[in-house]
Design a protein around this motif. Structure first.
Motif, PDB file in Angstrom:
ATOM      1  N   ASP A 190       0.599  -1.131  -0.381  1.00 26.74           N
ATOM      2  CA  ASP A 190       0.267  -0.102   0.069  1.00 26.74           C
ATOM      3  C   ASP A 190       0.599   1.510   0.034  1.00 26.74           C
ATOM      4  N   HIS A 236      -0.074   4.823   1.016  1.00 26.35           N
ATOM      5  CA  HIS A 236      -1.094   6.327   1.029  1.00 26.35           C
ATOM      6  C   HIS A 236      -0.409   7.208   1.014  1.00 26.35           C
ATOM      7  N   HIS A 280      -5.521   5.416  -0.261  1.00 22.72           N
ATOM      8  CA  HIS A 280      -4.590   4.265   0.174  1.00 22.72           C
ATOM      9  C   HIS A 280      -4.594   4.243  -1.571  1.00 22.72           C
TER      10      HIS A 280
END
Length: 116
Positions: free
Chosen positions: A77, A79, A92
């Motif tokens: 991820d 973000h 995200h």
């Protein structure tokens, strides 16, 4: 897509009453992250997207879209977190926007004893 908020299709919307956080899941192939942010924030503020301060005043929408573009599972991820219109916003790379009023974050921080 599951529903529409502020004219933008999203797959899911979750409201966490205790924290005031609203999370939306959007299809990154169809909706740029910047549009999902504005649509979600307009929904949170119960206003039209055009009535919000332009996102560009806080963050470059094209850069935001580029930073959180679709990722495969191997990349993890990515973000981005920023504040806009009195709300903490986290976007995200797996297609989720989370928006929390800043006063809620401050209250939680003091409740945990971190703000003293």
């Amino acid at each position: 897509m599951g529903t529409t908020i502020s004219g933008v299709g999203v797959e899911a919307v979750e409201y966490a009453q205790e924290s005031g956080t609203v999370r939306t899941q959007f299809d990154q192939e169809k909706t740029p992250a910047s549009m999902a942010v504005i649509a979600t924030l307009a929904d949170v503020r119960d206003t039209e997207p055009v009535d919000l301060t332009p996102l560009r005043s806080t963050v470059d929408p094209e850069e935001l879209d580029s930073l959180v573009r679709v990722r495969n599972g191997a990349n993890g991820d990515t973000h981005v977190t920023f504040t806009h219109e009195g709300h903490a916003i986290t976007v995200h790379s797996y297609g989720v926007v989370a928006i929390t009023p800043e006063h809620e974050l401050t209250a939680e921080k003091y409740e945990r004893g971190e703000g003293r």
